[in-house]
Enzyme design. Structure first.
Site, PDB file in Angstrom:
ATOM      1  N   PHE A 177       0.865  -1.179   0.000  1.00  0.00           N
ATOM      2  CA  PHE A 177       0.000   0.000   0.000  1.00  0.00           C
ATOM      3  C   PHE A 177       0.910   1.240   0.000  1.00  0.00           C
ATOM      4  CE2 PHE A 177      -2.894   3.138   1.795  1.00  0.00           C
ATOM      5  CZ  PHE A 177      -4.086   2.834   1.145  1.00  0.00           C
ATOM      6  N   TYR A 214     -10.861   1.567  10.680  1.00  0.00           N
ATOM      7  CA  TYR A 214     -12.072   1.842   9.879  1.00  0.00           C
ATOM      8  C   TYR A 214     -12.402   0.797   8.819  1.00  0.00           C
ATOM      9  CZ  TYR A 214      -8.554   4.025   6.776  1.00  0.00           C
ATOM     10  OH  TYR A 214      -7.456   4.281   5.999  1.00  0.00           O
ATOM     11  N   LYS A 215     -11.557  -0.232   8.690  1.00  0.00           N
ATOM     12  CA  LYS A 215     -11.846  -1.284   7.696  1.00  0.00           C
ATOM     13  C   LYS A 215     -12.663  -2.387   8.373  1.00  0.00           C
ATOM     14  CE  LYS A 215      -8.098   0.142   4.738  1.00  0.00           C
ATOM     15  NZ  LYS A 215      -6.643   0.162   4.565  1.00  0.00           N
ATOM     16  N   ASP A 224       1.878  -4.795   8.670  1.00  0.00           N
ATOM     17  CA  ASP A 224       0.705  -3.942   8.510  1.00  0.00           C
ATOM     18  C   ASP A 224      -0.512  -4.866   8.386  1.00  0.00           C
ATOM     19  OD1 ASP A 224      -1.388  -2.351   7.581  1.00  0.00           O
ATOM     20  OD2 ASP A 224      -0.043  -1.030   6.459  1.00  0.00           O
ATOM     21  N   ARG A 239     -12.591  -4.750  -7.033  1.00  0.00           N
ATOM     22  CA  ARG A 239     -12.298  -5.407  -5.762  1.00  0.00           C
ATOM     23  C   ARG A 239     -13.592  -5.686  -5.014  1.00  0.00           C
ATOM     24  NH1 ARG A 239      -8.444  -2.684  -1.293  1.00  0.00           N
ATOM     25  NH2 ARG A 239     -10.232  -1.301  -1.271  1.00  0.00           N
TER      26      ARG A 239
HETATM   27  C1  LIG Z   1      -5.914   1.318   4.400  1.00  0.00           C
HETATM   28  C2  LIG Z   1      -4.457   1.114   4.559  1.00  0.00           C
HETATM   29  C3  LIG Z   1      -3.671   2.058   5.201  1.00  0.00           C
HETATM   30  C4  LIG Z   1      -4.282   3.345   5.689  1.00  0.00           C
HETATM   31  O1  LIG Z   1      -3.395   4.162   6.363  1.00  0.00           O
HETATM   32  P1  LIG Z   1      -3.914   5.435   7.189  1.00  0.00           P
HETATM   33  O2  LIG Z   1      -2.702   6.190   7.449  1.00  0.00           O
HETATM   34  O3  LIG Z   1      -4.555   4.902   8.438  1.00  0.00           O
HETATM   35  O4  LIG Z   1      -4.902   6.172   6.329  1.00  0.00           O
HETATM   36  C5  LIG Z   1      -2.335   1.778   5.392  1.00  0.00           C
HETATM   37  N1  LIG Z   1      -1.789   0.622   4.948  1.00  0.00           N
HETATM   38  C6  LIG Z   1      -2.525  -0.310   4.311  1.00  0.00           C
HETATM   39  C7  LIG Z   1      -1.906  -1.581   3.859  1.00  0.00           C
HETATM   40  C8  LIG Z   1      -3.877  -0.069   4.074  1.00  0.00           C
HETATM   41  O5  LIG Z   1      -4.599  -0.975   3.415  1.00  0.00           O
END
Ligand SMILES: *Cc1c(COP(=O)(O)O)cnc(C)c1O
Length: 411
Positions: free
Chosen positions: A124, A221-222, A196, A370
Protein backbone atom coordinates in the site's frame (compact mmCIF):
# COMPACT_ATOMS: atom_id res chain seq x y z
CA UNK A 1 -25.14 -23.76 -7.83
CA UNK A 2 -28.69 -22.51 -7.56
CA UNK A 3 -30.51 -20.16 -5.24
CA UNK A 4 -31.65 -23.05 -3.06
CA UNK A 5 -28.04 -24.04 -2.35
CA UNK A 6 -27.33 -20.43 -1.44
CA UNK A 7 -30.26 -20.20 0.94
CA UNK A 8 -29.15 -23.44 2.58
CA UNK A 9 -25.68 -21.94 3.15
CA UNK A 10 -27.22 -18.92 4.86
CA UNK A 11 -29.40 -21.18 7.01
CA UNK A 12 -26.38 -23.15 8.19
CA UNK A 13 -24.23 -20.06 8.82
CA UNK A 14 -23.24 -19.81 12.51
CA UNK A 15 -22.48 -16.09 12.11
CA UNK A 16 -25.74 -15.15 10.39
CA UNK A 17 -27.14 -13.55 13.55
CA UNK A 18 -24.33 -10.94 13.62
CA UNK A 19 -25.84 -9.10 10.67
CA UNK A 20 -28.63 -7.69 12.83
CA UNK A 21 -26.02 -5.84 14.90
CA UNK A 22 -25.27 -3.63 11.90
CA UNK A 23 -27.11 -0.75 10.32
CA UNK A 24 -27.18 -1.62 6.63
CA UNK A 25 -28.88 0.54 4.01
CA UNK A 26 -31.90 -0.99 2.24
CA UNK A 27 -31.42 -2.35 -1.26
CA UNK A 28 -27.66 -2.31 -0.95
CA UNK A 29 -25.21 -5.17 -1.10
CA UNK A 30 -22.10 -3.94 0.57
CA UNK A 31 -18.90 -5.59 -0.61
CA UNK A 32 -16.61 -2.77 0.45
CA UNK A 33 -16.26 -3.37 4.18
CA UNK A 34 -12.55 -3.87 3.53
CA UNK A 35 -12.36 -0.15 2.75
CA UNK A 36 -14.92 1.28 5.17
CA UNK A 37 -16.68 -1.08 7.55
CA UNK A 38 -20.45 -0.81 8.04
CA UNK A 39 -22.01 0.96 11.02
CA UNK A 40 -22.59 -1.21 14.10
CA UNK A 41 -25.88 -0.17 15.74
CA UNK A 42 -24.16 0.15 19.12
CA UNK A 43 -21.95 2.92 17.73
CA UNK A 44 -24.94 5.16 17.12
CA UNK A 45 -26.08 5.06 20.72
CA UNK A 46 -22.58 5.30 22.15
CA UNK A 47 -21.60 8.32 20.08
CA UNK A 48 -24.87 10.04 20.96
CA UNK A 49 -24.19 9.38 24.64
CA UNK A 50 -20.58 10.57 24.43
CA UNK A 51 -21.61 13.78 22.73
CA UNK A 52 -24.76 14.55 24.70
CA UNK A 53 -23.90 13.34 28.17
CA UNK A 54 -20.12 13.06 28.45
CA UNK A 55 -19.16 16.13 26.47
CA UNK A 56 -22.40 18.09 26.74
CA UNK A 57 -23.08 17.65 30.45
CA UNK A 58 -19.99 16.35 32.15
CA UNK A 59 -17.51 18.38 30.15
CA UNK A 60 -13.90 18.23 31.31
CA UNK A 61 -14.69 16.00 34.29
CA UNK A 62 -15.16 13.20 31.76
CA UNK A 63 -11.41 12.74 31.35
CA UNK A 64 -11.61 11.07 34.78
CA UNK A 65 -15.24 10.17 35.31
CA UNK A 66 -15.71 8.57 31.88
CA UNK A 67 -12.07 7.50 31.65
CA UNK A 68 -11.40 9.31 28.39
CA UNK A 69 -7.75 9.31 29.35
CA UNK A 70 -7.60 5.50 29.30
CA UNK A 71 -9.41 5.04 25.96
CA UNK A 72 -6.25 4.39 23.90
CA UNK A 73 -5.26 1.53 26.22
CA UNK A 74 -8.80 0.25 26.71
CA UNK A 75 -9.44 0.10 22.96
CA UNK A 76 -6.00 -1.40 22.35
CA UNK A 77 -6.83 -4.17 24.83
CA UNK A 78 -10.08 -4.89 22.97
CA UNK A 79 -8.20 -5.21 19.68
CA UNK A 80 -5.46 -7.42 21.17
CA UNK A 81 -7.38 -10.74 21.19
CA UNK A 82 -8.34 -10.24 17.52
CA UNK A 83 -4.68 -10.17 16.54
CA UNK A 84 -3.29 -12.77 18.92
CA UNK A 85 -1.62 -10.30 21.28
CA UNK A 86 -1.34 -10.62 25.04
CA UNK A 87 -2.14 -7.67 27.26
CA UNK A 88 0.06 -4.56 27.37
CA UNK A 89 1.24 -4.56 23.76
CA UNK A 90 -1.46 -2.80 21.74
CA UNK A 91 -2.53 0.83 21.81
CA UNK A 92 -5.09 2.72 19.76
CA UNK A 93 -3.83 6.02 18.35
CA UNK A 94 -3.30 8.17 15.26
CA UNK A 95 -3.38 6.72 11.72
CA UNK A 96 -1.44 3.82 10.26
CA UNK A 97 0.81 6.30 8.45
CA UNK A 98 1.76 8.14 11.63
CA UNK A 99 2.17 4.91 13.58
CA UNK A 100 4.46 3.57 10.88
CA UNK A 101 6.64 6.63 11.26
CA UNK A 102 6.99 5.92 14.97
CA UNK A 103 7.72 2.22 14.55
CA UNK A 104 10.03 2.57 11.57
CA UNK A 105 12.09 5.17 13.44
CA UNK A 106 12.16 3.02 16.57
CA UNK A 107 13.08 -0.16 14.71
CA UNK A 108 15.85 1.52 12.68
CA UNK A 109 17.34 2.84 15.89
CA UNK A 110 17.23 -0.62 17.50
CA UNK A 111 19.03 -2.03 14.49
CA UNK A 112 21.55 0.80 14.25
CA UNK A 113 24.34 0.04 11.80
CA UNK A 114 21.92 -1.24 9.16
CA UNK A 115 19.96 1.09 6.93
CA UNK A 116 17.78 -0.89 4.54
CA UNK A 117 14.01 -1.01 4.96
CA UNK A 118 12.88 -3.86 2.76
CA UNK A 119 9.31 -3.85 1.48
CA UNK A 120 7.29 -4.93 -1.54
CA UNK A 121 6.74 -2.83 -4.64
CA UNK A 122 2.99 -3.35 -4.55
CA UNK A 123 2.63 -2.61 -0.86
CA UNK A 124 0.00 0.00 0.00
CA UNK A 125 1.63 3.28 -1.09
CA UNK A 126 1.38 5.11 2.24
CA UNK A 127 3.62 2.47 3.82
CA UNK A 128 6.26 3.18 1.20
CA UNK A 129 5.74 6.94 1.34
CA UNK A 130 6.41 6.93 5.08
CA UNK A 131 9.75 5.19 4.53
CA UNK A 132 10.59 7.69 1.79
CA UNK A 133 9.80 10.59 4.12
CA UNK A 134 11.94 9.11 6.87
CA UNK A 135 14.75 8.55 4.40
CA UNK A 136 14.57 12.25 3.43
CA UNK A 137 14.74 13.23 7.08
CA UNK A 138 17.49 10.88 8.24
CA UNK A 139 19.48 10.75 5.02
CA UNK A 140 20.14 7.72 2.81
CA UNK A 141 22.99 6.53 5.00
CA UNK A 142 20.52 5.85 7.85
CA UNK A 143 17.38 4.83 5.97
CA UNK A 144 17.13 3.44 2.45
CA UNK A 145 14.02 1.84 0.98
CA UNK A 146 14.48 -1.32 -1.05
CA UNK A 147 11.53 -2.79 -2.93
CA UNK A 148 11.08 -6.33 -4.17
CA UNK A 149 8.21 -8.39 -5.57
CA UNK A 150 6.21 -10.40 -3.02
CA UNK A 151 7.59 -13.68 -4.35
CA UNK A 152 11.19 -12.42 -3.87
CA UNK A 153 10.99 -11.42 -0.21
CA UNK A 154 12.72 -14.53 1.11
CA UNK A 155 15.73 -14.33 -1.15
CA UNK A 156 16.18 -10.62 -0.36
CA UNK A 157 16.66 -11.08 3.37
CA UNK A 158 20.28 -10.44 4.30
CA UNK A 159 22.44 -8.77 6.95
CA UNK A 160 22.15 -5.29 5.42
CA UNK A 161 18.41 -5.19 6.07
CA UNK A 162 17.37 -3.42 9.27
CA UNK A 163 13.60 -3.64 8.96
CA UNK A 164 11.25 -5.80 6.93
CA UNK A 165 7.98 -3.92 6.36
CA UNK A 166 5.18 -6.11 5.06
CA UNK A 167 1.43 -5.94 4.68
CA UNK A 168 -0.05 -9.30 5.57
CA UNK A 169 -2.88 -9.16 3.02
CA UNK A 170 -2.12 -7.32 -0.21
CA UNK A 171 -4.64 -4.50 -0.64
CA UNK A 172 -5.08 -5.16 -4.35
CA UNK A 173 -4.74 -8.90 -4.92
CA UNK A 174 -5.74 -10.13 -1.46
CA UNK A 175 -2.58 -12.31 -1.38
CA UNK A 176 -1.92 -13.48 2.19
CA UNK A 177 1.72 -13.64 3.26
CA UNK A 178 2.99 -16.32 5.64
CA UNK A 179 3.58 -14.26 8.78
CA UNK A 180 5.17 -17.00 10.85
CA UNK A 181 7.62 -18.15 8.21
CA UNK A 182 8.71 -14.70 7.01
CA UNK A 183 9.12 -13.37 10.54
CA UNK A 184 11.30 -16.36 11.43
CA UNK A 185 13.44 -16.06 8.30
CA UNK A 186 13.92 -12.34 8.96
CA UNK A 187 14.88 -12.92 12.58
CA UNK A 188 17.45 -15.50 11.48
CA UNK A 189 19.24 -12.63 9.69
CA UNK A 190 18.82 -10.17 12.58
CA UNK A 191 16.05 -8.23 10.83
CA UNK A 192 13.17 -6.63 12.76
CA UNK A 193 9.72 -7.02 11.22
CA UNK A 194 6.79 -4.59 11.05
CA UNK A 195 3.52 -6.09 9.87
CA UNK A 196 0.70 -3.94 8.51
CA UNK A 197 -2.60 -5.61 9.40
CA UNK A 198 -4.88 -3.17 7.54
CA UNK A 199 -6.54 -5.95 5.53
CA UNK A 200 -6.09 -8.74 8.04
CA UNK A 201 -7.23 -7.53 11.49
CA UNK A 202 -10.86 -8.64 11.69
CA UNK A 203 -10.57 -10.47 8.36
CA UNK A 204 -8.32 -13.45 9.07
CA UNK A 205 -7.04 -15.01 12.31
CA UNK A 206 -3.81 -13.20 13.24
CA UNK A 207 -1.30 -14.56 15.78
CA UNK A 208 1.24 -11.84 16.51
CA UNK A 209 2.62 -13.33 19.72
CA UNK A 210 2.76 -16.85 18.36
CA UNK A 211 4.60 -15.64 15.25
CA UNK A 212 7.07 -13.75 17.44
CA UNK A 213 6.31 -10.51 15.58
CA UNK A 214 8.24 -7.42 16.65
CA UNK A 215 5.89 -4.61 15.62
CA UNK A 216 2.56 -4.20 13.87
CA UNK A 217 0.09 -1.53 12.82
CA UNK A 218 -3.54 -1.82 11.79
CA UNK A 219 -6.64 0.04 10.77
CA UNK A 220 -9.75 0.98 12.75
CA UNK A 221 -12.07 1.84 9.88
CA UNK A 222 -11.85 -1.28 7.70
CA UNK A 223 -12.83 -4.67 9.14
CA UNK A 224 -13.05 -3.26 12.67
CA UNK A 225 -15.93 -0.96 11.65
CA UNK A 226 -14.82 2.06 13.69
CA UNK A 227 -16.14 4.62 11.19
CA UNK A 228 -14.55 6.93 8.61
CA UNK A 229 -11.10 8.02 9.76
CA UNK A 230 -11.31 5.90 12.92
CA UNK A 231 -8.02 5.85 14.85
CA UNK A 232 -5.56 3.10 14.03
CA UNK A 233 -3.59 0.87 16.39
CA UNK A 234 -0.06 -0.34 16.89
CA UNK A 235 1.57 -3.33 18.55
CA UNK A 236 5.00 -3.47 20.16
CA UNK A 237 6.13 -6.85 21.52
CA UNK A 238 6.79 -6.68 25.27
CA UNK A 239 10.41 -7.71 24.78
CA UNK A 240 11.15 -4.49 22.85
CA UNK A 241 9.29 -2.02 25.02
CA UNK A 242 12.15 -1.14 27.36
CA UNK A 243 14.63 -0.48 24.55
CA UNK A 244 12.59 1.04 21.74
CA UNK A 245 12.04 4.80 21.48
CA UNK A 246 9.75 6.68 19.15
CA UNK A 247 10.42 10.25 17.98
CA UNK A 248 6.91 11.76 18.14
CA UNK A 249 7.46 12.30 21.85
CA UNK A 250 4.29 14.12 22.75
CA UNK A 251 2.97 14.66 26.23
CA UNK A 252 0.50 11.75 26.13
CA UNK A 253 3.44 9.36 25.80
CA UNK A 254 5.23 10.90 28.79
CA UNK A 255 5.60 8.86 31.97
CA UNK A 256 3.61 11.54 33.85
CA UNK A 257 1.84 13.89 31.41
CA UNK A 258 0.22 15.93 34.17
CA UNK A 259 3.50 16.57 35.99
CA UNK A 260 4.18 19.08 33.17
CA UNK A 261 7.88 18.42 33.44
CA UNK A 262 9.89 20.31 30.78
CA UNK A 263 11.99 17.22 30.15
CA UNK A 264 10.50 14.36 28.13
CA UNK A 265 10.57 11.03 29.85
CA UNK A 266 8.83 8.22 28.00
CA UNK A 267 6.27 6.04 29.70
CA UNK A 268 7.72 2.59 30.36
CA UNK A 269 4.61 0.95 28.90
CA UNK A 270 2.99 0.86 25.46
CA UNK A 271 1.66 4.32 26.41
CA UNK A 272 4.93 5.73 25.11
CA UNK A 273 3.54 5.31 21.60
CA UNK A 274 0.86 7.92 22.06
CA UNK A 275 1.72 11.43 20.98
CA UNK A 276 -1.04 13.99 21.48
CA UNK A 277 -4.55 14.02 22.91
CA UNK A 278 -6.71 11.12 21.70
CA UNK A 279 -9.67 11.81 19.47
CA UNK A 280 -12.31 10.92 22.07
CA UNK A 281 -15.45 10.83 19.95
CA UNK A 282 -13.85 8.78 17.18
CA UNK A 283 -12.18 6.44 19.64
CA UNK A 284 -15.44 5.94 21.52
CA UNK A 285 -17.06 4.92 18.24
CA UNK A 286 -14.36 2.32 17.64
CA UNK A 287 -14.63 1.19 21.26
CA UNK A 288 -18.34 0.45 20.79
CA UNK A 289 -17.77 -1.12 17.36
CA UNK A 290 -15.33 -3.61 18.86
CA UNK A 291 -18.02 -5.07 21.11
CA UNK A 292 -19.53 -6.93 18.14
CA UNK A 293 -16.44 -9.17 18.19
CA UNK A 294 -16.95 -10.42 21.73
CA UNK A 295 -18.64 -13.71 20.79
CA UNK A 296 -17.00 -14.18 17.40
CA UNK A 297 -14.81 -17.21 16.80
CA UNK A 298 -12.09 -16.13 14.36
CA UNK A 299 -11.83 -19.61 12.86
CA UNK A 300 -15.56 -19.58 12.09
CA UNK A 301 -15.10 -16.13 10.61
CA UNK A 302 -12.29 -17.42 8.39
CA UNK A 303 -14.37 -20.39 7.24
CA UNK A 304 -17.24 -18.14 6.25
CA UNK A 305 -14.97 -15.62 4.56
CA UNK A 306 -13.45 -18.36 2.39
CA UNK A 307 -16.85 -19.86 1.66
CA UNK A 308 -18.25 -16.49 0.54
CA UNK A 309 -15.30 -15.98 -1.82
CA UNK A 310 -15.55 -19.54 -3.10
CA UNK A 311 -19.25 -19.08 -3.94
CA UNK A 312 -18.44 -15.78 -5.65
CA UNK A 313 -15.76 -17.40 -7.82
CA UNK A 314 -17.99 -20.34 -8.74
CA UNK A 315 -20.89 -18.07 -9.68
CA UNK A 316 -18.61 -15.85 -11.82
CA UNK A 317 -17.15 -18.92 -13.53
CA UNK A 318 -20.67 -20.12 -14.27
CA UNK A 319 -21.51 -16.99 -16.30
CA UNK A 320 -20.21 -17.01 -19.88
CA UNK A 321 -20.58 -13.25 -20.15
CA UNK A 322 -18.07 -12.79 -17.32
CA UNK A 323 -15.25 -14.71 -19.00
CA UNK A 324 -13.30 -11.49 -19.55
CA UNK A 325 -12.98 -10.95 -15.82
CA UNK A 326 -9.59 -12.33 -14.76
CA UNK A 327 -9.15 -13.41 -11.16
CA UNK A 328 -5.97 -11.70 -9.85
CA UNK A 329 -6.23 -13.15 -6.36
CA UNK A 330 -4.48 -16.43 -5.55
CA UNK A 331 -6.31 -19.55 -6.77
CA UNK A 332 -5.74 -21.30 -3.46
CA UNK A 333 -8.16 -20.13 -0.77
CA UNK A 334 -5.57 -20.57 2.00
CA UNK A 335 -3.39 -17.93 0.32
CA UNK A 336 -6.09 -15.28 0.25
CA UNK A 337 -7.34 -12.69 2.70
CA UNK A 338 -11.04 -11.78 2.69
CA UNK A 339 -11.30 -10.11 -0.70
CA UNK A 340 -11.19 -10.93 -4.39
CA UNK A 341 -9.68 -8.89 -7.18
CA UNK A 342 -10.62 -9.21 -10.83
CA UNK A 343 -9.03 -7.34 -13.69
CA UNK A 344 -11.04 -6.00 -16.63
CA UNK A 345 -10.26 -3.21 -19.11
CA UNK A 346 -13.50 -1.48 -18.10
CA UNK A 347 -13.18 -2.15 -14.38
CA UNK A 348 -13.79 1.48 -13.42
CA UNK A 349 -17.03 1.84 -15.41
CA UNK A 350 -18.28 -1.60 -14.32
CA UNK A 351 -17.68 -0.61 -10.72
CA UNK A 352 -19.64 2.63 -11.14
CA UNK A 353 -22.52 0.74 -12.75
CA UNK A 354 -22.48 -1.84 -9.93
CA UNK A 355 -22.68 0.91 -7.33
CA UNK A 356 -25.59 2.48 -9.16
CA UNK A 357 -27.39 -0.88 -9.13
CA UNK A 358 -26.89 -1.18 -5.37
CA UNK A 359 -23.80 -3.40 -5.29
CA UNK A 360 -20.99 -1.49 -3.61
CA UNK A 361 -17.55 -2.75 -4.66
CA UNK A 362 -14.51 -0.65 -5.42
CA UNK A 363 -12.01 0.04 -8.14
CA UNK A 364 -8.25 0.08 -7.70
CA UNK A 365 -6.11 1.57 -10.44
CA UNK A 366 -5.25 0.61 -13.06
CA UNK A 367 -7.87 -2.06 -13.86
CA UNK A 368 -8.96 -3.92 -10.73
CA UNK A 369 -12.46 -4.56 -9.44
CA UNK A 370 -12.30 -5.41 -5.76
CA UNK A 371 -14.92 -7.29 -3.76
CA UNK A 372 -14.53 -7.47 0.01
CA UNK A 373 -16.26 -10.11 2.13
CA UNK A 374 -17.09 -9.15 5.68
CA UNK A 375 -18.47 -12.33 7.26
CA UNK A 376 -20.21 -10.50 10.10
CA UNK A 377 -22.71 -8.88 7.76
CA UNK A 378 -22.34 -10.37 4.28
CA UNK A 379 -24.69 -13.24 3.42
CA UNK A 380 -24.40 -15.86 0.71
CA UNK A 381 -27.52 -14.40 -0.85
CA UNK A 382 -25.70 -11.05 -1.08
CA UNK A 383 -23.00 -12.79 -3.08
CA UNK A 384 -25.57 -14.43 -5.34
CA UNK A 385 -27.30 -11.12 -6.05
CA UNK A 386 -23.99 -9.30 -6.56
CA UNK A 387 -22.84 -11.73 -9.23
CA UNK A 388 -26.25 -11.65 -10.92
CA UNK A 389 -26.07 -7.85 -11.06
CA UNK A 390 -22.51 -7.97 -12.34
CA UNK A 391 -23.56 -10.38 -15.10
CA UNK A 392 -26.45 -8.14 -16.18
CA UNK A 393 -24.20 -5.08 -16.32
CA UNK A 394 -21.58 -6.82 -18.44
CA UNK A 395 -24.04 -8.68 -20.67
CA UNK A 396 -26.12 -5.58 -21.47
CA UNK A 397 -22.98 -3.39 -21.65
CA UNK A 398 -24.69 -0.97 -19.31
CA UNK A 399 -21.26 0.16 -18.08
CA UNK A 400 -20.55 1.77 -21.45
CA UNK A 401 -23.00 4.55 -20.68
CA UNK A 402 -21.35 7.95 -20.43
CA UNK A 403 -22.28 8.52 -16.79
CA UNK A 404 -20.28 5.52 -15.59
CA UNK A 405 -17.08 6.79 -17.16
CA UNK A 406 -16.63 10.04 -15.26
CA UNK A 407 -13.50 10.02 -13.06
CA UNK A 408 -13.92 10.37 -9.28
CA UNK A 409 -11.64 11.81 -6.61
CA UNK A 410 -12.05 8.80 -4.30
CA UNK A 411 -12.46 5.33 -5.83
C1 LIG B 1 -5.91 1.32 4.40
C2 LIG B 1 -4.46 1.11 4.56
C3 LIG B 1 -3.67 2.06 5.20
C4 LIG B 1 -4.28 3.34 5.69
O1 LIG B 1 -3.39 4.16 6.36
P1 LIG B 1 -3.91 5.44 7.19
O2 LIG B 1 -2.70 6.19 7.45
O3 LIG B 1 -4.56 4.90 8.44
O4 LIG B 1 -4.90 6.17 6.33
C5 LIG B 1 -2.34 1.78 5.39
N1 LIG B 1 -1.79 0.62 4.95
C6 LIG B 1 -2.52 -0.31 4.31
C7 LIG B 1 -1.91 -1.58 3.86
C8 LIG B 1 -3.88 -0.07 4.07
O5 LIG B 1 -4.60 -0.98 3.41
Amino acid sequence: MNLEDIIALDKADPLAHKRQEFELPANTIYLDGNSLGALPKAVKTTVAEVVTQQWGEDLIKSWNSHNWIDLPIKVGEKIAPLIGADSGQVICCDSISVNLFKLLSGALKLNYGRKVVLSTSDNFPTDLYMVQGLSELLGPELCALQLVAEQNIEQSLNESVAVLLLTQVNFRSGNLLDMQRLTKLAHDKGILVIWDLAHSAGAVPVELDKCDVDFAVGCGYKYLNGGPGAPAFLYVASRHQAAVKQPLSGWMGHAAPFAFDPKYQPSASINQFQSGTPSVIAMSALDAALDVWQDVDMLQLRDKSLALADVFIRLVNGQDCLSELQLCSPDKAAQRGSQLAYSHDDAFAICQALIEKGVVADFRAPNILRFGFTPLYTSFEDVWKAVATLATIVETELFKEQGFNVPLKVT
